[in-house]
Design a protein around this motif. Structure first.
Motif, short mmCIF file in Angstrom:
data_model
loop_
_atom_site.label_atom_id
_atom_site.label_comp_id
_atom_site.label_asym_id
_atom_site.label_seq_id
_atom_site.Cartn_x
_atom_site.Cartn_y
_atom_site.Cartn_z
N GLN A 1 -10.02 3.08 0.93
CA GLN A 1 -8.58 2.91 0.78
C GLN A 1 -7.88 4.09 1.45
N LEU A 2 -6.90 3.78 2.29
CA LEU A 2 -6.10 4.80 2.96
C LEU A 2 -4.66 4.58 2.56
N LEU A 3 -4.06 5.61 1.97
CA LEU A 3 -2.67 5.52 1.52
C LEU A 3 -1.82 6.50 2.31
N GLY A 4 -0.67 6.03 2.78
CA GLY A 4 0.24 6.89 3.53
C GLY A 4 1.31 7.45 2.63
N GLY A 5 2.34 7.97 3.24
CA GLY A 5 3.44 8.56 2.49
C GLY A 5 3.46 10.07 2.64
N ARG A 6 4.08 10.72 1.68
CA ARG A 6 4.21 12.18 1.74
C ARG A 6 2.84 12.85 1.76
N HIS A 7 1.91 12.34 0.98
CA HIS A 7 0.54 12.83 0.95
C HIS A 7 -0.38 11.70 1.37
N VAL A 8 -1.06 11.87 2.48
CA VAL A 8 -2.01 10.86 2.93
C VAL A 8 -3.30 11.07 2.14
N SER A 9 -3.83 9.97 1.60
CA SER A 9 -5.07 10.10 0.85
C SER A 9 -6.08 9.05 1.31
N LEU A 10 -7.33 9.46 1.24
CA LEU A 10 -8.47 8.61 1.57
C LEU A 10 -9.33 8.54 0.33
N ARG A 11 -9.61 7.31 -0.14
CA ARG A 11 -10.48 7.12 -1.30
C ARG A 11 -11.65 6.23 -0.88
N VAL A 12 -12.83 6.69 -1.18
CA VAL A 12 -14.03 5.90 -0.92
C VAL A 12 -14.71 5.70 -2.27
#
Length: 169
Positions: free
Chosen positions: A107-118
């Motif tokens: 999962q890749l989430l954008g916005g103010r803080h980009v996060s990657l969850r595996v």
């Protein structure tokens, strides 16, 4: 060489264990494949495309099914993009090799803080014990994330498995 080295791990106790050597060879091969892939990627390729391609290729290489949930608007600078792609690939490979995961969600989430969850369906805690190749893989992931100034966490996934998360501020 990797397969030949792995065959020696079943040798009698009078031979030194070669698990670490086999894991190092596998990591070197993974790094080489990643470096080659990075050289042929377009400079302006969107982050979601690069992460998705890396996850799918890594999953194919270790026989795991990869499910993707990627924000097409997530964006970071080139250095962070390259690091997130490598972190994706290494996280998928580690989930399959060290925890026996068969299904891995990226999962890749954008916005103010980009996060990657595996998140994987593998065995919790397996492959991350002291002295294991999984511990070395986890340490490498943590170091790569921290070099970006990102936070790196691991936690049990809902149900079973493990979640690895990298958040760029």
């Amino acid at each position: 060489m990797a397969s030949q080295t792995a065959s020696y791990t079943g040798r009698p106790a009078d031979r030194p264990p070669l698990d670490e050597l086999a894991a190092s060879v596998e990591r070197a091969l993974d790094e080489s494949r990643g470096a080659i892939a990075a050289l042929v990627r377009p400079v302006d390729e969107p982050l979601a495309v690069a992460v998705g391609d890396a996850a799918r290729h890594a999953g194919d290489g270790v026989g795991a099914r990869v499910e993707l949930d990627l924000d097409p608007h997530a964006d970071v600078d080139r250095e962070s993009r390259d690091a997130l792609v490598r972190l994706t690939r290494e996280s998928v490979i580690a989930a399959a090799r060290h925890r026996g995961a068969r299904v891995i969600s990226v999962q890749l989430l954008g916005g103010r803080h980009v996060s990657l969850r595996v998140t994987d369906d593998g065995r919790r805690g397996d492959g991350f014990g002291p002295g294991s190749a999984g511990t070395l893989a986890l340490q490498g992931l943590r170091e790569r994330a921290e070099a970006l100034g990102a936070t790196f966490t691991t936690s049990p996934a809902a149900g079973s498995g493990t979640m690895v998360e990298v958040v760029l501020s």
